[in-house]
Design an enzyme around this catalytic site. Structure first.
Site: not given
Length: 346
Positions: A149, A179, A205, A230, A257
């Protein structure tokens, strides 16, 4: 058949940093279907601040769904188009109820314990030294793909962290995914992508916030670094809008997701559209308990995607339900010799 719902608050083993703050607990809602002789269970994986169904009428909609279970999956799924996590929980519960074993939704070599799936090691946001220690730990565990992240600490520190990783491990040793969770602005995103690309990254992402299709399309066309959508997928409810988004933006990857995009059905729609346009994809859990993670993992295996998936979140909580899901090295496995321990009073 009787349908009920209940909430379970999952407690993190340690506070976990995300782009939406530090998480200490996470609420999940569950739909339970039962008769005298059997039951089915499904998890509605609501994520505060991210799911489009994070609304004040969420529990009322759950109650309405249970009271109208006689309408059947197809009708209810259509009526719940504004509540993708409830769509998924309902799908899961009905699939669970229809199975001889309520936890065996998609029988395969995965659920037989014969094959596992490669997953990425997730690095949580935090101070540089904390993130560095997580990376070292994941590498020691045997992960060859790490998801990092970014956007939590300053960009220069993040570049230093990536520089450190690459000084120790080449791209052939470790696949790095980052991400941004939409942290970059459209006017400086390309410059940041250029700088990030020096570290042989697999992909980034969601570099800019969702909903800026033309800016994202420009980035995907000019980027030196593959881009994965995403959050961009959240809130697109029909096939026409989904197809339009992919045709407009033309990303290199999309990330699915199920709790945020309408479960199995929503994921299959995205996969079909991506395959038509030669866009690669992978599937990621969204902080579900082992109930939801189990369903997602079993479904993912049936989709025959060999890329590392984002399915390793089951061990985050102190009060998760015990399951046959295990992490062995960099693979998620299902050990049929292990039993489900009923901690949720199912």
């Amino acid at each position: 058949m009787k349908a009920t719902y209940f909430k379970h608050t999952l407690e993190f083993k340690r506070p976990s940093g995300t782009s939406r703050g530090v998480l200490k607990t996470k609420d999940s809602w569950f739909i339970k279907l039962e008769t005298k002789d059997k039951f089915g269970i499904g998890e509605c994986g609501l994520l505060k601040g991210l799911s489009i169904d994070d609304r004040v009428d969420y529990e009322d909609t759950l109650k309405w769904t249970c009271n109208n279970i006689h309408l059947g999956l197809e009708t209810l799924y259509q009526k719940l188009k504004d509540f993708p996590s409830i769509q998924f929980g309902l799908e899961m519960a009905i699939q669970s109820f229809s199975s001889a074993d309520p936890y065996l939704l998609f029988p395969s070599e995965f659920t037989e314990g014969k094959q596992g799936m490669k997953i990425n090691g997730l690095i949580w946001m935090g101070e540089k030294e904390f993130m560095k220690s997580q990376i070292q730990n994941k590498i020691e565990q045997g992960f060859s793909c790490i998801k990092l992240k970014i956007g939590a600490i300053d960009f220069e520190s993040e570049l230093e962290l990536l520089k450190y990783i690459r000084s120790e491990f080449s791209a052939s040793d470790i696949e790095l995914r980052v991400d941004a969770n939409g942290a970059f602005s459209p006017h400086d995103a390309l410059d940041k992508l250029e700088r990030l690309s020096k570290f042989d990254l697999h992909s980034i992402e969601q570099p800019i916030a969702q909903g800026q299709w033309q800016d994202m399309a420009r980035l995907c066309q000019q980027t030196p670094l593959p881009i994965a959508l995403d959050e961009e997928l959240i809130g697109l409810k029909d096939v026409t809008n989904k197809e339009e988004s992919l045709l407009t933006i033309q990303p290199q990857y999309i990330i699915l997701k199920p709790s945020l995009i309408g479960g199995f059905k929503g994921s299959k729609e995205w996969i079909e559209l991506a395959n038509q346009q030669n866009i690669k994809w992978w599937i990621t859990s969204a902080l579900e308990s082992n109930i939801g993670l189990n369903a997602i993992a079993q479904f993912t295996f049936t989709q025959n995607n060999n890329m590392p998936q984002g399915l390793g979140t089951g061990g985050l909580y102190t009060n998760n339900i015990e399951s046959p899901l295990t992490i062995e090295g960099e693979r998620i496995m299902y050990n049929p010799k292990l039993s489900w321990e009923n901690k949720f009073n199912l």
